[in-house]
Design an enzyme around this catalytic site. Structure first.
Site, PDB file in Angstrom:
ATOM      1  N   LYS A  10      -1.435   5.508  -9.938  1.00 22.79           N
ATOM      2  CA  LYS A  10      -2.465   5.304  -8.925  1.00 22.79           C
ATOM      3  C   LYS A  10      -2.796   6.627  -8.232  1.00 22.79           C
ATOM      4  O   LYS A  10      -1.917   7.455  -7.999  1.00 22.79           O
ATOM      5  CB  LYS A  10      -1.963   4.267  -7.925  1.00 22.79           C
ATOM      6  CG  LYS A  10      -2.970   3.810  -6.891  1.00 22.79           C
ATOM      7  CD  LYS A  10      -2.348   2.719  -6.038  1.00 22.79           C
ATOM      8  CE  LYS A  10      -3.248   2.265  -4.914  1.00 22.79           C
ATOM      9  NZ  LYS A  10      -2.619   1.211  -4.094  1.00 22.79           N
ATOM     10  N   SER A  70      -5.396  -2.507  -3.320  1.00 24.13           N
ATOM     11  CA  SER A  70      -5.950  -1.185  -3.493  1.00 24.13           C
ATOM     12  C   SER A  70      -5.629  -0.559  -4.854  1.00 24.13           C
ATOM     13  O   SER A  70      -6.000   0.583  -5.107  1.00 24.13           O
ATOM     14  CB  SER A  70      -5.394  -0.277  -2.383  1.00 24.13           C
ATOM     15  OG  SER A  70      -3.967  -0.210  -2.425  1.00 24.13           O
ATOM     16  N   SER A  83       3.556   4.200   5.864  1.00 27.42           N
ATOM     17  CA  SER A  83       4.778   4.682   5.240  1.00 27.42           C
ATOM     18  C   SER A  83       5.729   5.301   6.253  1.00 27.42           C
ATOM     19  O   SER A  83       5.320   5.926   7.212  1.00 27.42           O
ATOM     20  CB  SER A  83       4.424   5.735   4.188  1.00 27.42           C
ATOM     21  OG  SER A  83       5.572   6.337   3.680  1.00 27.42           O
TER      22      SER A  83
END
Length: 596
Positions: free
Chosen positions: A152, A228, A252
């Protein structure tokens, strides 16, 4: 600025820019990034479709197989586990496998716009090195020797841009080091060859940004592939990748400043389960701290009120276990201290140590948005199959789903959305960005320290309440144990039309709990002659929409809209129960598998 290119040292965001120059700047960045990608694809012209199907062709899922050679088709239709075994049996070389997936990925890009960074030349060089190493030493580099692996876009890959769907970050986020998971993949012998599209902000259940545009669902291009991780799901479902990295939930705890050329911000993530579901794939969302997570770009560096998880998207359940087993084999907790030292239990993941009789609860309706009929059909089918296989099924009583969304949006936007607004100052928000930013609470103002403390207390109170609710199911099961897992919709709709996603509650609720969950496919929807199952004996639904969101989604229902869309469910387990969830998934799939 010859050929419309922008020098690297030109700042994207500047107070000196006139309003008139802003549209030109982000469009020029987009044109340059697309041209760079096309240049990489053009290095292998034999892999490209000579004629791209017209936009009127909605289902393009079978096109790649008609343009791949026989051996290439054979390779790309194996799951990752079978591919690793075939390479080890020397049925295929790493180079053959890499080229086959490069060919399929190029076609997938032409059909769905799923790729961002392309580095086939590096992949071919690495595959040749792996083949040479095997020939000279007779040894494999690692457990994934020769396996192509897609990544990704916001996951850092050394030497490649990490624009993360933000025009402001393009060409300024070149990774100088791999993310921890990527480093493990290299050590395990995987071959990296492409990065895949993610949406602007990452905080979206669709995939669209101003750099590369919109990504399409290969089963019906009028529908979203999810977000996403929509680039991953589109690519994998077209057999352009055997296995890929997705990410799930938001914010995060891991700083990644040492990995790039600019001050970064880690991930604000949305469920990888949605893309897996919308494209008929398997996905696993583990609990925070189980899989390596350091080295992801995104907004809100240092925000740990609700944290993200990295996990696999695959074409088989066993490939989910393969990914997890390899990640933990390399003991990532030694380099990423927040991780939990918990080695992978493969026997449990294969269901060997599970009770013979399991208890499942079904969430038919979360009390806020009723799922569309094909999803209810799938729940009923799963219920009947599990009962017939000797397991127990009860109803899951929904608790505070609307309230959970209110809480999770506070956790998403502790700064009042300020960082998103800042990075988007010269990057117009796409529709799904506009939608989620319309949910910023507190009038768009940041919460103060005392308010954040209170929100964190509310989060823990919510988690304790739902854990107690789960524990209380032991009074309703014949085993006198609490239910082992919950079967739930992944979303209230199948893959929806572009820019129309409106309810995240069937995934964000479990994210708030930090529970493990796996998505699995149950076929594809056919509108012709469709008649919904009779669910009246299973659950009593509200007679009319209970709120504007439910009305919007109810009004979306038209069988023709969802023609050929994949149908999926999710299996939810408790925190850090990744192996048990996969073991129970095997039980569910065995029950659903036709006999005779």
């Amino acid at each position: 600025m010859a050929n419309g290119h922008i020098p690297f040292d030109v700042p994207f965001s500047s107070d000196k820019l006139s309003d008139e120059s802003v549209p030109t700047r982000w469009r020029m960045i987009s044109e340059r990034k697309k041209a760079d990608r096309e240049g990489k694809l053009n290095q292998f012209p034999e892999w490209k479709l000579r004629e791209v199907p017209p936009e009127t062709m909605k289902d393009v899922s079978n096109i790649p197989k008609f343009h791949l050679a026989s051996k290439e088709n054979e390779i790309v239709h194996l799951d990752a586990t079978a591919l690793v075994e075939a390479i080890r049996a020397r049925r295929y070389t790493a180079l053959e496998v890499t080229k086959a997936f490069g060919h399929a990925a190029t076609i997938a890009q032409q059909l769905t716009n799923c790729l961002t960074e392309v580095f086939y030349d590096e992949a071919i060089k690495r595959a040749e090195e792996l083949d040479k190493h095997l020939e000279e030493t007779g040894e494999f580099v690692g457990p994934l020797h020769g396996l192509p692996f897609s990544i990704k876009d916001h996951v850092l890959v050394k030497g490649h841009d990490t624009s993360t769907g933000y025009a402001a970050w393009a060409y300024k986020t070149m990774a100088t080091k791999d993310a921890v998971a990527v480093d493990i993949l290299r050590k395990a012998g995987a071959v990296l060859y492409v990065k895949t599209a993610n949406p602007q902000t990452l905080l979206s259940l669709e995939t669209s940004n101003n750099i590369y545009g919109r990504t399409y669902n290969p089963f019906n291009r009028d529908l979203t592939p999810g977000g996403s991780s929509g680039g991953e799901s589109a690519l994998i479902s077209l057999h352009g990748s055997p296995l890929g990295i997705g990410t799930d939930i938001g914010g995060s705890i891991v700083s990644v400043t040492y990995l790039i050329h600019m001050p970064p911000a880690p991930d604000r993530l949305t469920p990888q389960r949605i893309p897996a579901a919308h494209c008929g794939l398997y996905g696993l969302k583990g609990s925070v701290g189980r899989m390596p997570h350091a080295g992801l770009m995104g907004s809100h560096d240092g925000m740990d009120a609700i944290v993200g998880a990295l996990g696999p998207i695959a074409r088989s359940a066993r490939d989910l276990a393969l990914f997890c087993r390899v990640m933990l084999q390399y003991e990532p907790w030694l380099v990423e201290p927040p991780l939990i030292e918990k080695p992978w239990n493969q026997k449990l993941a294969e269901g060997e140590t599970l009770p013979k009789k399991l208890s499942f609860a079904i969430l038919w309706d979360d009390g806020f948005v009723k799922p569309h009929p094909p999803i209810l059909d799938a729940l009923k089918r799963a219920k009947q199959a599990l009962i017939q296989a000797g397991h127990e099924v009860i109803d899951w009583v929904p608790v505070d789903h609307e309230e959970s969304w209110s809480l999770i949006t506070k956790l998403y936007f502790l700064d009042g959305g300020e960082e998103y607004r800042d990075v988007l100052r010269n990057d117009p928000p796409v529709p799904q960005t506009e939608w989620i930013l319309s949910h910023v609470p507190n009038g768009g103002k940041p919460y103060n320290v005392h308010e954040i403390f209170k929100i964190n207390l509310d989060r823990e109170a919510f988690r304790a309440k739902i854990a107690a609710h789960w524990n209380a199911t032991q009074t309703r099961t014949s085993t006198r144990r609490a239910v082992d897992a919950i079967l739930s919709p992944v979303a209230p709709t199948l893959a929806p039309p572009h820019d129309s996603t409106r309810w995240w509650g069937y995934t964000s609720y479990w994210n708030l709990m930090d529970f493990s969950a796996a998505v699995f496919p149950m076929g594809r929807f056919s509108a012709e002659g469709y008649a919904p199952s009779d669910i009246t004996a299973d659950h009593r639904f509200a007679a009319a929409p209970r709120n504007p969101t439910e009305k919007f989604i109810a009004d979306q229902w038209n069988p023709a809209t969802y023609e050929n869309a994949p149908i999926s469910l999710q299996l939810v387990g408790r925190r850090l129960n990744e192996e048990k969830v996969l073991g129970m998934l095997q039980v569910v799939e065995d029950a659903l598998r036709p006999t005779g």
